[in-house]
Design a protein around this motif. Sequence first.
Motif, PDB file in Angstrom:
ATOM      1  N   ASN A  18       0.841  -1.194   0.000  1.00  0.00           N
ATOM      2  CA  ASN A  18       0.000   0.000   0.000  1.00  0.00           C
ATOM      3  C   ASN A  18       0.888   1.260   0.000  1.00  0.00           C
ATOM      4  O   ASN A  18       1.538   1.583   0.999  1.00  0.00           O
ATOM      5  N   SER A  19       0.897   1.973  -1.134  1.00  0.00           N
ATOM      6  CA  SER A  19       1.780   3.143  -1.254  1.00  0.00           C
ATOM      7  C   SER A  19       1.341   4.295  -0.339  1.00  0.00           C
ATOM      8  O   SER A  19       2.180   5.052   0.151  1.00  0.00           O
ATOM      9  N   THR A  20       0.058   4.432  -0.098  1.00  0.00           N
ATOM     10  CA  THR A  20      -0.421   5.505   0.777  1.00  0.00           C
ATOM     11  C   THR A  20       0.086   5.313   2.199  1.00  0.00           C
ATOM     12  O   THR A  20       0.564   6.268   2.841  1.00  0.00           O
ATOM     13  N   LEU A  21      -0.006   4.124   2.706  1.00  0.00           N
ATOM     14  CA  LEU A  21       0.480   3.843   4.060  1.00  0.00           C
ATOM     15  C   LEU A  21       1.991   4.057   4.163  1.00  0.00           C
ATOM     16  O   LEU A  21       2.470   4.603   5.159  1.00  0.00           O
ATOM     17  N   ARG A  22       2.723   3.614   3.134  1.00  0.00           N
ATOM     18  CA  ARG A  22       4.172   3.821   3.162  1.00  0.00           C
ATOM     19  C   ARG A  22       4.501   5.312   3.183  1.00  0.00           C
ATOM     20  O   ARG A  22       5.375   5.754   3.930  1.00  0.00           O
ATOM     21  N   THR A  23       3.792   6.088   2.385  1.00  0.00           N
ATOM     22  CA  THR A  23       4.041   7.526   2.335  1.00  0.00           C
ATOM     23  C   THR A  23       3.747   8.167   3.682  1.00  0.00           C
ATOM     24  O   THR A  23       4.546   8.962   4.192  1.00  0.00           O
ATOM     25  N   VAL A  24       2.608   7.845   4.250  1.00  0.00           N
ATOM     26  CA  VAL A  24       2.234   8.432   5.543  1.00  0.00           C
ATOM     27  C   VAL A  24       3.220   8.010   6.627  1.00  0.00           C
ATOM     28  O   VAL A  24       3.614   8.822   7.462  1.00  0.00           O
ATOM     29  N   PHE A  25       3.652   6.798   6.602  1.00  0.00           N
ATOM     30  CA  PHE A  25       4.522   6.279   7.655  1.00  0.00           C
ATOM     31  C   PHE A  25       5.948   6.805   7.552  1.00  0.00           C
ATOM     32  O   PHE A  25       6.580   7.077   8.571  1.00  0.00           O
ATOM     33  N   PHE A  26       6.462   6.972   6.336  1.00  0.00           N
ATOM     34  CA  PHE A  26       7.865   7.370   6.182  1.00  0.00           C
ATOM     35  C   PHE A  26       8.050   8.840   5.779  1.00  0.00           C
ATOM     36  O   PHE A  26       8.952   9.506   6.283  1.00  0.00           O
ATOM     37  N   VAL A  27       7.231   9.366   4.888  1.00  0.00           N
ATOM     38  CA  VAL A  27       7.433  10.716   4.376  1.00  0.00           C
ATOM     39  C   VAL A  27       6.836  11.773   5.306  1.00  0.00           C
ATOM     40  O   VAL A  27       7.431  12.839   5.501  1.00  0.00           O
ATOM     41  N   ALA A  28       5.679  11.503   5.865  1.00  0.00           N
ATOM     42  CA  ALA A  28       5.021  12.495   6.725  1.00  0.00           C
ATOM     43  C   ALA A  28       5.895  12.918   7.907  1.00  0.00           C
ATOM     44  O   ALA A  28       6.004  14.124   8.172  1.00  0.00           O
ATOM     45  N   PRO A  29       6.542  12.005   8.635  1.00  0.00           N
ATOM     46  CA  PRO A  29       7.408  12.463   9.730  1.00  0.00           C
ATOM     47  C   PRO A  29       8.561  13.353   9.249  1.00  0.00           C
ATOM     48  O   PRO A  29       8.911  14.325   9.921  1.00  0.00           O
ATOM     49  N   LEU A  30       9.122  13.060   8.096  1.00  0.00           N
ATOM     50  CA  LEU A  30      10.188  13.915   7.554  1.00  0.00           C
ATOM     51  C   LEU A  30       9.640  15.297   7.203  1.00  0.00           C
ATOM     52  O   LEU A  30      10.281  16.321   7.464  1.00  0.00           O
ATOM     53  N   PHE A  31       8.450  15.320   6.621  1.00  0.00           N
ATOM     54  CA  PHE A  31       7.824  16.602   6.270  1.00  0.00           C
ATOM     55  C   PHE A  31       7.560  17.432   7.522  1.00  0.00           C
ATOM     56  O   PHE A  31       7.872  18.619   7.564  1.00  0.00           O
ATOM     57  N   TYR A  32       6.985  16.830   8.556  1.00  0.00           N
ATOM     58  CA  TYR A  32       6.680  17.567   9.785  1.00  0.00           C
ATOM     59  C   TYR A  32       7.951  18.028  10.508  1.00  0.00           C
ATOM     60  O   TYR A  32       7.989  19.121  11.050  1.00  0.00           O
ATOM     61  N   ALA A  33       8.972  17.199  10.505  1.00  0.00           N
ATOM     62  CA  ALA A  33      10.230  17.596  11.142  1.00  0.00           C
ATOM     63  C   ALA A  33      10.845  18.792  10.417  1.00  0.00           C
ATOM     64  O   ALA A  33      11.336  19.730  11.048  1.00  0.00           O
TER      65      ALA A  33
END
Length: 121
Positions: A18-33
């Motif tokens: 699931n690409s959406t879950l991977r994005t939320v799990f890995f990319v979102a924390p980098l974006f927020y940081a």
Amino acid sequence: MKEFFRLLKREFKMFIKNSTLRTVFFVAPLFYATLLGFVYKSGKVEHTPVIVIDRDNTPLSNQLVEMLQDNKGIRVLKYVQEPLSIKDEVIKNDAAAVVIIPSKFEAGMLQKKISGSQCLH
């Protein structure tokens, strides 16, 4: 126990597909940081608007206002006459605080009847 590991393995496979879950799990924390890093880049608060209402208008109260103006974290908005509505002025100027220097401030300080912290509201 075998059933637990089988279910765990199935969930990991579904997660990886699931690409959406991977994005939320890995990319979102980098974006927020990164976002928080830019927000707190300077590491200090600067130019916070503070309204100063000087009811005394004496050399001592003027010195107090000058001392506040010397602070780089504060941008002083001085009022010699009290505005009609302090709340409206706070909202209009997006002020963080209001410092009211009462009348007879200098006299009270010179007579040592009150301390500075008691005078300022």
